[in-house]
Design a protein around this motif. Structure first.
Motif, mmCIF file in Angstrom:
data_model
loop_
_atom_site.group_PDB
_atom_site.id
_atom_site.type_symbol
_atom_site.label_atom_id
_atom_site.label_comp_id
_atom_site.label_asym_id
_atom_site.label_seq_id
_atom_site.Cartn_x
_atom_site.Cartn_y
_atom_site.Cartn_z
ATOM 1 N N MET A 1 0.852 -1.165 0.000
ATOM 2 C CA MET A 1 0.000 0.000 0.000
ATOM 3 C C MET A 1 0.897 1.228 0.000
ATOM 4 O O MET A 1 1.865 1.290 0.734
ATOM 5 C CB MET A 1 -0.914 -0.018 1.221
ATOM 6 C CG MET A 1 -1.885 1.118 1.255
ATOM 7 S SD MET A 1 -3.204 0.898 2.470
ATOM 8 C CE MET A 1 -2.298 0.946 3.987
ATOM 9 N N SER A 7 -6.185 4.353 4.792
ATOM 10 C CA SER A 7 -6.430 2.983 5.237
ATOM 11 C C SER A 7 -7.536 2.989 6.275
ATOM 12 O O SER A 7 -7.880 4.027 6.836
ATOM 13 C CB SER A 7 -5.158 2.362 5.813
ATOM 14 O OG SER A 7 -4.781 3.036 6.996
ATOM 15 N N THR A 32 -0.689 -6.064 4.665
ATOM 16 C CA THR A 32 -1.546 -5.478 3.638
ATOM 17 C C THR A 32 -1.217 -6.026 2.255
ATOM 18 O O THR A 32 -2.107 -6.213 1.433
ATOM 19 C CB THR A 32 -1.434 -3.940 3.616
ATOM 20 O OG1 THR A 32 -0.061 -3.572 3.488
ATOM 21 C CG2 THR A 32 -2.032 -3.327 4.862
ATOM 22 N N GLU A 36 -3.857 -7.719 -0.186
ATOM 23 C CA GLU A 36 -4.041 -7.201 -1.541
ATOM 24 C C GLU A 36 -3.846 -8.299 -2.584
ATOM 25 O O GLU A 36 -4.623 -8.407 -3.542
ATOM 26 C CB GLU A 36 -3.083 -6.041 -1.805
ATOM 27 C CG GLU A 36 -3.473 -4.781 -1.073
ATOM 28 C CD GLU A 36 -2.427 -3.680 -1.154
ATOM 29 O OE1 GLU A 36 -1.331 -3.913 -1.720
ATOM 30 O OE2 GLU A 36 -2.703 -2.587 -0.655
#
Length: 78
Positions: A1, A7, A32, A36
């Motif tokens: 990210m 977020s 993350t 993802e």
């Protein structure tokens, strides 16, 4: 990210959080990134399944399948 992306927390079970953390440690990546990648893979899996269902639907209709075959023949000869 990316740092400039906002977020938000999400609620997951402790067991799932622990599984994500383990995968992240093993990959040397942030949690993350694991999430993802999992979402990307899931979206791709759904796209492929929907595409296959559409092709099978077309194949089930002889006229539609013949039209499709004629159309792709144009590109095969290009």
């Amino acid at each position: 990210m990316h740092e400039d992306q906002k977020s938000t927390p999400i609620r997951v079970s402790v067991a799932l959080r622990d599984r994500i953390a383990k995968l992240a440690r093993e990959a040397g990546a942030p949690m993350t990134a694991i999430i993802e990648e999992a979402v990307f893979d899931y979206e791709h899996k759904r796209f492929v399944a929907e595409f296959r269902a559409a092709v099978h639907g077309t194949m089930a209709d002889p006229a539609a399948w013949a039209d499709y075959q004629a159309e792709i023949a144009i590109f095969d000869n290009a």
